[in-house]
Design an enzyme around this catalytic site. Structure first.
Site, PDB file in Angstrom:
ATOM      1  N   SER A 257       0.821  -1.203   0.000  1.00  0.00           N
ATOM      2  CA  SER A 257       0.000   0.000   0.000  1.00  0.00           C
ATOM      3  C   SER A 257       0.857   1.255   0.000  1.00  0.00           C
ATOM      4  O   SER A 257       1.835   1.359   0.732  1.00  0.00           O
ATOM      5  CB  SER A 257      -0.923   0.016   1.222  1.00  0.00           C
ATOM      6  OG  SER A 257      -1.687   1.205   1.241  1.00  0.00           O
ATOM      7  N   ASP A 258       0.464   2.204  -0.824  1.00  0.00           N
ATOM      8  CA  ASP A 258       1.000   3.546  -0.715  1.00  0.00           C
ATOM      9  C   ASP A 258       0.502   4.146   0.598  1.00  0.00           C
ATOM     10  O   ASP A 258      -0.553   3.740   1.101  1.00  0.00           O
ATOM     11  CB  ASP A 258       0.520   4.381  -1.901  1.00  0.00           C
ATOM     12  CG  ASP A 258       1.002   5.814  -1.846  1.00  0.00           C
ATOM     13  OD1 ASP A 258       2.202   6.013  -1.639  1.00  0.00           O
ATOM     14  OD2 ASP A 258       0.168   6.713  -2.001  1.00  0.00           O
ATOM     15  N   LYS A 259       1.249   5.072   1.167  1.00  0.00           N
ATOM     16  CA  LYS A 259       0.842   5.672   2.447  1.00  0.00           C
ATOM     17  C   LYS A 259      -0.085   6.859   2.246  1.00  0.00           C
ATOM     18  O   LYS A 259      -1.230   6.861   2.707  1.00  0.00           O
ATOM     19  CB  LYS A 259       2.070   6.114   3.249  1.00  0.00           C
ATOM     20  CG  LYS A 259       1.719   6.817   4.566  1.00  0.00           C
ATOM     21  CD  LYS A 259       2.946   7.333   5.271  1.00  0.00           C
ATOM     22  CE  LYS A 259       3.535   8.540   4.582  1.00  0.00           C
ATOM     23  NZ  LYS A 259       2.680   9.761   4.702  1.00  0.00           N
TER      24      LYS A 259
END
Length: 912
Positions: A346-348
């Site tokens: 996941s991207d933050k």
């Protein structure tokens, strides 16, 4: 040792069509960049620009040639099972059986059409990236400022930029004033980046190249002049475009397994047909026409023609269910793949976090305060950090003064749109301070702005001079270390005291370990100012007021969703362009598994593939990553057998999303590029939606497996009946069109019943199925063989009983057809659950079972009693007693299968 792809991209020799000069542009001065590019501050001449345009090409991204609709449709006939049907159609046509030919061809076309319609949401991701390019640019040419189409830019052009401009190409900054750039779409960093023209020593990642501007990003404040060093495909955006173009679409685990199943069936059919041809034609001297018709019947019986359509139907139902729960599926097979994911990368920013900077702490000289609330919405209490009691800011003088300072020394505005959503204008850092002021409910009275010093990257602060209720005050906000150097005093509950730098540095370090970014405030009361406000007025007598600690906070629902995913055996990894300490702090708040350690993109940059694969498995947090790092990490995990999901919202995430088994884009804050590259779009930008999508994916997979176990025994039974008839020299029990009726009409109808089955209990507590695990395990193969033989033997015995009694061949075929359909119907109830007795009260929860039963009855009545159907399918009206006989056969099959299920679960499954 490997090198940064960005460096390689900008280091092409002048003789190539890539960007000129073999040098990292951020490591040389602006003047050196101008020299190397053969230009000056007055820009290129019109002639030079024309020549360079011929050499380097237009500043546009190359388009990938798309297949025509006809070719994409014909590609769906490229399947071994369809080959069998097409061969059968050719043979039946040559023999003059035109009804059989047309029906068989119709089935093949229907299957191809279903696949074509699935795929017809054409790939638009490259188009979306092209839409991110600026359409115009302000340049210096022939010593004059001109506005030109951005696709006419060439290396060496001098470009001028203002707030709100989209950067048209990759630039080396020549000069900048208070320049701030929004780069989140490219780097994933949640705050605006301050840019300048200073040289950077050493190798740094793309997010730290503060003297470069990148195509497609946005100027949020200040002005700049830069020289173009890369255009079109040679820009960072172009590099992402090339990565996406080179990615081969991943086939989902289910489709791979269906392919293997099809090839296995194909090989088995060829083997059986060859054996039977030799046996019947050479040894039994069977007439060639009759034998060919029998072999065609065998081929058609053995091919599960309805399976592709049924899989599409079940996946479509899953798509509709997910859409109701805020997940839009762009590619049907994604539904099943969701259930088999083993890793979510996941991207933050904007995915696990709000992408809205929020003040979480206020540090003052005597005490600290916590600030509640998770977004730009001005709701949330301010509480004492120790007692957790809510604070009345109006009656807390030091806190009141600090919040007044950050509110009035501020260029941002808080606003609410027509839909009630809160947002800001200006930078996210100053916007967060505005939200803090709104939460405090301060009433500063009559405020008159007198003068200000705007923020600039050189001094790292801004200052305003205000007259508040007749009293003049000077406020300063900026980087804490800068204000530490300027402050002589600090504001305490006991009045103004000497400044304690050591105390403030310790407090700031303590809060920084929590992932907070710091902004400080200071002031002067009744300052003596002659003329305009300038930097000299801040050099003496400045009173330090305090520090605001802010962060892009985790989404509260993401914490629960990550816990659900980890309980389901899915490992969650954070891959972000943000700083290492920030990423680790957010990871701990989210409950990500290994959040006490992390690795940076710089470290990944210098790893070979083997080292990268080890790091991809070991770490759960990856900071300061570039688009290529994300792509390499996804590939590394896939190479180790993981089924990878990747979430994101920026263009920097798009290549990794396209490479992943499941690409998941944010629908609200995601770019169009990301949405088009993704397999699934979250309409609520909520990571928790992924957990519910995984649950639905597992339910869909279970129902697909039940459906395959339901369909294949019937095909096996039909094939066995024909084989037995050929071996015995008897009449073919079913014609090709009757077999197709069973495989397409009745099987598809009954499969709807299983498609609506609710999820099994505890499915989110079991681990994902092992990579490569086939949908048909040993028990499934046994069940298919057992039930297929059972149904075939039942029908063969019934046929053997009817033939000596003088019944016509058409009636025998009609009764056998009805027997097989009835067996299918009762076996559908066997398949509802794999390890328990199915006829419980829960059987009435799934209304689909009873709806399809009614539809099936109507279809069979039409087939048996309507003259037109009799003529098309070779059936005849069936006496009532045979309905009872077929129901009795079906009931016996149901009981025997349940006994087998009980024995297997009691004595075999428990030992495994």
């Amino acid at each position: 040792m490997t090198h940064s792809t960005s460096s390689v991209k900008t280091n092409a020799s002048p003789s190539s069509s890539a960007a000129p000069e073999n040098k990292n542009w951020y490591q040389i001065s602006g003047n050196d960049a101008l020299q190397r590019l053969g230009t000056g501050e007055n820009g290129l001449t019109r002639h030079d620009a024309s020549e360079r345009l011929k050499k380097y090409g237009p500043n546009a991204l190359p388009e990938k040639a798309a297949k025509s609709a006809l070719m994409r449709f014909l590609a769906h006939f490229n399947d071994v099972l369809i080959y069998i049907l097409l061969a059968a159609a050719i043979v039946t046509g040559a023999m003059g059986h035109w009804v059989d030919t047309l029906v068989i061809l119709g089935v093949a076309v229907i299957n191809a059409l279903i696949g074509f319609l699935q795929e017809n949401s054409a790939e638009k991701s490259l188009k979306s990236i092209q839409n991110m390019l600026s359409s115009q640019a302000v340049v210096m040419r022939d010593g004059q400022v001109q506005t030109i189409n951005a696709d006419q830019l060439v290396p060496g052009d001098i470009v001028q930029l203002r707030p709100g401009d989209k950067i048209p190409a990759d630039l080396r900054i020549i000069s900048a004033h208070n320049l701030q750039v929004e780069e989140a779409i490219l780097t994933g960093e949640s705050t605006v980046v301050v840019k300048n023209a200073q040289i950077i020593n050493g190798e740094v990642m793309i997010g730290d190249r503060h003297n470069l501007l990148f195509s497609g990003t946005m100027i949020s404040g200040g002005t700049a002049t830069g020289v173009v060093y890369a255009t079109g495909k040679d820009t960072e955006l172009g590099h992402i475009n090339q990565m996406m173009s080179s990615i081969t679409p991943q086939r989902t685990p289910l489709l791979q397994q269906i392919d293997k199943l099809g090839k296995g069936i194909f090989a088995l059919i060829l083997l059986m047909m060859a054996f039977l041809f030799v046996f019947a034609f050479i040894l039994r001297d069977m007439p060639l026409g009759e034998l060919l018709l029998s072999l065609i019947s065998l081929a058609v019986a053995s091919v599960p023609e309805g399976l592709p359509a049924i899989i599409s139907i079940i996946l479509s139902l899953g798509v509709q269910s997910m859409a109701r729960n805020h997940a839009i599926i762009r590619k049907l097979p994604t539904v099943e793949t969701l259930g088999s994911m083993t890793v979510i990368c996941s991207d933050k920013t904007g995915t696990l976090t709000m992408n809205e900077m929020t003040v979480k702490a206020v540090i003052l000289a005597d005490r600290a305060y916590q600030v509640e609330g998770e977004s730009y919405q001005p709701k949330g209490r301010i509480v004492d950090a120790q007692t957790q009691k809510q604070i009345d800011v109006i009656n807390t003088p030091v806190l009141n003064t600090f919040i007044t300072a950050v509110d009035l020394c501020n260029d941002s505005q808080l606003m609410q749109d027509d839909k009630g959503h809160w947002g800001i204008t200006g930078g996210p850092t100053s916007g967060a301070l505005k939200v803090l002021a709104a939460k405090s409910n301060l009433n500063t009275g009559k405020v008159e702005p007198l003068d200000k010093i705007p923020f600039d990257s050189k001094h790292k602060y801004m200052s305003t001079l205000q007259r508040i209720n007749g009293k003049t005050r000077l406020f300063v906000t900026g980087a804490p270390d800068v204000l530490f150097s300027l402050a002589s005093f600090e504001l305490t509950e006991n009045g103004v005291q000497p400044f304690r730098r050591e105390y403030w540095e310790e407090e700031m370090a303590r809060y920084a370990r929590q992932g907070l970014r710091m902004v400080a405030a200071a002031l002067k009361d009744e300052p003596e100012i002659d003329g305009d406000l300038n930097h000299n007025h801040l050099q003496e007598g400045l009173i330090f007021a305090g520090i605001a600690g802010m962060m892009d906070p985790p989404r509260p629902e993401a914490i629960d969703a990550i816990a659900q995913c980890q309980q389901a055996g899915i490992r969650v990894k954070m891959i972000t362009g943000d700083h290492q300490e920030t990423a680790m702090a957010i990871g701990k708040m989210l409950g990500i598994g290994n959040s006490s350690d992390s690795i940076t993109g710089y470290q990944l940059e210098h790893m070979d593939d083997a080292e990268l694969a080890a790091a991809a498995s070991q770490y759960d947090i990856f900071a300061r990553t570039s688009p290529e790092h994300k792509l390499r990490l996804v590939k590394a995990l896939q190479d180790t057998g993981e089924v990878v999901g990747m979430t994101g919202d920026g263009v920097n995430d798009a290549p990794a999303l396209k490479q992943a088994d499941v690409g998941i884009a944010m629908g609200i804050k995601g770019t169009e590029v990301t949405k088009e590259a993704a397999d699934m779009v979250l309409t609520d930008d909520n990571f928790a939606t992924i957990a519910s999508a995984v649950r639905e994916g597992r339910r869909v997979y279970d129902n697909l497996k039940k459906t395959i176990l339901f369909i294949l025994p019937t095909n096996l039974a039909q094939g066995l009946l024909i084989i037995l008839a050929i071996l015995a020299g008897a009449v073919i029990p079913l014609t090709p069109v009757q077999i197709l009726w069973m495989n397409m009409a009745t099987s598809t109808t009954l499969s709807f019943g299983l498609a609506f089955e609710p999820g099994e209990k505890g499915m989110m507590s079991r681990r994902p199925r092992a990579p490569g695990q086939h949908v048909l395990d040993l028990h499934a193969v046994w069940r298919i063989a057992f039930v297929g033989i059972l149904i075939a033997c039942s029908a063969f015995v019934l046929e053997a009983w009817m033939q000596p009694r003088g019944y016509s061949s058409d009636l025998i075929r009609t009764v056998l057809l009805q027997t097989l359909v009835t067996a299918q119907w009762v076996y559908m109830f066997n398949c509802r659950v794999m390890d328990r007795f199915p006829l419980t009260r829960e059987v009435f929860v799934n209304k689909g079972l009873w709806i399809v039963s009614g539809v099936l009855l109507l279809l069979q009545l039409a087939l048996i009693y309507l003259p037109v159907m009799n003529q098309l399918f070779g059936t005849v009206p069936m006496p009532l007693k045979f309905w009872g006989i077929t129901l009795l056969v079906g009931a016996m099959i149901f009981v025997i299968v349940e006994i087998e299920k009980w024995l297997v679960n009691r004595f075999i499954r428990k030992k495994v």
